[in-house]
Structure formats: C-alpha cells, structure tokens
Design an enzyme around this catalytic site. Structure first.
Site, PDB file in Angstrom:
ATOM      1  N   GLU A 153     -34.618 -56.471 103.656  1.00  0.00           N
ATOM      2  CA  GLU A 153     -34.642 -55.571 104.809  1.00  0.00           C
ATOM      3  C   GLU A 153     -33.250 -55.392 105.415  1.00  0.00           C
ATOM      4  OE1 GLU A 153     -37.146 -53.661 105.660  1.00  0.00           O
ATOM      5  OE2 GLU A 153     -38.169 -54.533 103.946  1.00  0.00           O
ATOM      6  N   HIS A 215     -41.497 -65.515 105.284  1.00  0.00           N
ATOM      7  CA  HIS A 215     -41.993 -64.384 104.496  1.00  0.00           C
ATOM      8  C   HIS A 215     -41.711 -64.572 103.017  1.00  0.00           C
ATOM      9  CE1 HIS A 215     -42.418 -60.337 102.841  1.00  0.00           C
ATOM     10  NE2 HIS A 215     -43.163 -60.056 103.895  1.00  0.00           N
ATOM     11  N   HIS A 278     -49.582 -61.067 107.764  1.00  0.00           N
ATOM     12  CA  HIS A 278     -49.340 -62.349 107.100  1.00  0.00           C
ATOM     13  C   HIS A 278     -49.829 -63.521 107.948  1.00  0.00           C
ATOM     14  CE1 HIS A 278     -47.346 -60.742 103.670  1.00  0.00           C
ATOM     15  NE2 HIS A 278     -46.305 -60.279 104.331  1.00  0.00           N
TER      16      HIS A 278
END
Length: 333
Positions: A153, A215, A278
């Site tokens: 990202e 993540h 998540h």
C-alpha cells in the site's frame, strides 16, 4: 509524545556506500547524496529517495504557494470502525494544522466503490484527490500515509508521488507508521510503536498470551514483523506474539510456541489501522476457520479485542507526527 530526536549526520552503509555515495542527515526527512559525489547521475539521486521524499518542480517556482495536506489510507467498509480510527486520526491531523486544507483519499478502489454503493458517500482515490487539488489551484501538497509498514500500500503512495510530482510546485511524501528501525543512528520507529501499542495491552500472567494479528504482505517489507517481534521481546511485555493473516509468521507458526510455554488463555488483538473484515471475521469470527475457532480447537481459552490502532491515542499521535514531518518538509526552504 514518543518522538525520539535523531543524532548527527553519518555516512550511510547502503548498497553503494563503499563508493561513498550517500550520507544521512540529522533529521528524519530522508537521505542526501554525499557531497563528495560531484556528478550524481539520475539513478544515484533516485536511489537516495528514502525517508520523507521531496520534489521541487523547477518549472513552477514562480507560482504562488497554496498548500494542502493529503491523507492516504487503505480505508474500510466498516463505518463504525472507520469513524473511530481513520476519522479520529484525520481529526487529530486537522487539529495540528488548523489553517490548512486536509483531504482524505482511500487507496482501495474496491472499498471506495462499496462505500459509494452502500452509504452514498464519495471518497476519492489518490488519483482523484490529486486531480481535484490541482483543479482547485493548490500548488504544494504534503502527502501523509496511514499505512503501518512500507509494504504494497505504501508502494502505491510512492507511485502517486512519482506520477503527480510534476503537476505541483512542491510535493512531499511522509513515511508510514513504522519505517526507521534504529539503523545508522536513525530513530527506532518500531520500538516507539511498541511503546504506544502496549498502552492498550491488558495485564497478563504466565499462562496468558497476547497474539497480535498483522495483515501480512507479499512485499519484502513483511520482514518488519520480525523486527516488531524483537522489539516486543525487548520491551519485556510478557508473552506477546505477532502473526499475520496473509504473510509470515502464520498462526500455525505461533501455536507450537504457545503450547511449549504452557499457555492456556489467549487474547487476540489486531495490529491494523481499522477493525474491519480481518478483525471481525478472520480473527474473531464464529466460522471453523477463524483464528479464534482454530485456537479453541487447539485447547486454548480465547478472548478477542476488536479495536483498530486508530482508536489508540498514543498511536494516533505517531500518525500526527508523521504528518507533521511531511508538512515540515513542505515548508522547508
């Protein structure tokens, strides 16, 4: 709050340091070429672009300054968490820069589309935000990131910087939450983060453990999680382990360590900006393949803590400091 001043400049030992190519400044803005390099090539200059990045457009130096701050976040479709995390962090950045225009863009185009369809709210992508700022006559933009590590990202953030830097008089890009790790006398963002993150940790006993869910990323920056584990251990916080949803270490990497230590009770906690899909489903869901269910099947008692990092005031302050660095680089002569 957790800011650590850096020491004086050193010559770096990067890939080309044996040739005397780079030197480190005494602030977190990035690296500059060693003054002994007389004829720096474009490739050398490009290689030195780490830390807070800055571009001054030589073709627009006569333009008047009109400044803005652009906050980039992955985003989330979980409205309640978004308000408690991203919105609260942006509000803190606005409070630190009350006289500046602050714009928010989401790097997940899927999330942008889903929010539009579900809520009727238009959140711009980074490309749309940059185009709108240009249209409104802004000439200088400080871009700050709500990313945790410099992974995929953040690579998108740097691509935005590179693609749009020629459209503005000056553009800066700050670092994500964790970037420096104490190398070459730079500050240790990871130790600073662990100190901030641990303010939300409950007291635990010898049979308890906190499992921190990151993540994960296919990007080499996944290695940051090993450094986080090192700093967690160094902070002497008890049985605290990091694992990831989509990277390494996995949950099954950590389970044998828990059993070896005789852990009976596990607290699951996301190490993500928001508590979205998540956290609510992969980590704490009722399905048989959720992390909670897997651990319970392995014989552990499980408690879940479903709050994003943006709810942690100490972590939010770190994001404000990252925005301040991007802004200070924009203001620097």
């Amino acid at each position: 709050m957790f800011h650590k001043k850096l020491k004086t400049a050193l010559i770096l030992s990067l890939a080309l340091t044996s040739f005397g190519a780079f030197s480190a400044p005494s602030f977190a803005a990035g690296y500059t070429l060693n003054p002994e390099v007389k004829d720096a090539t474009p490739a050398l200059k490009k290689a030195a672009e780490i830390g807070v990045r800055t571009y001054n457009n030589p073709d627009m130096q006569n333009e008047a300054n009109k400044d803005a701050i652009l906050v980039l976040s992955f985003g989330t479709t979980y409205k309640d968490s978004r308000q408690k995390t991203i919105d609260q962090t942006v509000s803190a950045i606005k409070a630190a820069h009350p006289d500046q225009k602050v714009v928010v863009a989401f790097t997940s185009h899927i999330i942008v589309d889903r929010i539009k369809a579900k809520e009727g709210v238009t959140v711009p992508t980074p490309e749309q935000a940059m185009a709108q700022l240009k249209k409104e006559g802004y000439t200088r933009v400080a871009i700050t990131s709500l990313d945790i590590i410099p992974g995929m990202e953040y690579a998108y953030d740097t691509a935005i910087f590179d693609l749009y830097k020629h459209d503005f008089k000056k553009l800066t890009l700050g670092t994500p939450l964790m970037y420096w790790m104490g190398q070459e006398d730079q500050r240790d963002d990871i130790a600073e983060f662990v100190k901030a993150f641990s303010t939300q940790f409950p007291k635990i006993g010898k049979k308890d453990a906190i499992l921190v869910m990151a993540h994960g990323t296919p990007h080499p920056a996944n290695a940051y999680y090993s450094v986080v584990q090192n700093r967690l251990d160094a902070a002497d916080l008890g049985n605290v382990y990091i694992y990831s949803v989509e990277g390494w270490p996995h949950l099954d990497t950590v389970i044998p360590q828990l059993k070896a230590k005789g852990i009976k009770h596990v607290i699951l906690m996301p190490m993500m900006m928001v508590a979205g899909d998540h956290a609510n489903n992969d980590m704490a869901g009722a399905d048989a393949d959720s992390h909670k269910s897997i651990l319970e099947k392995e014989g552990f008692t499980v408690t879940t803590y479903i709050h994003g990092l943006g709810e942690n005031e100490a972590v939010r302050q770190m994001f404000v400091e990252r925005a301040d660095e991007a802004w200070n680089a924009l203001e620097a002569q």
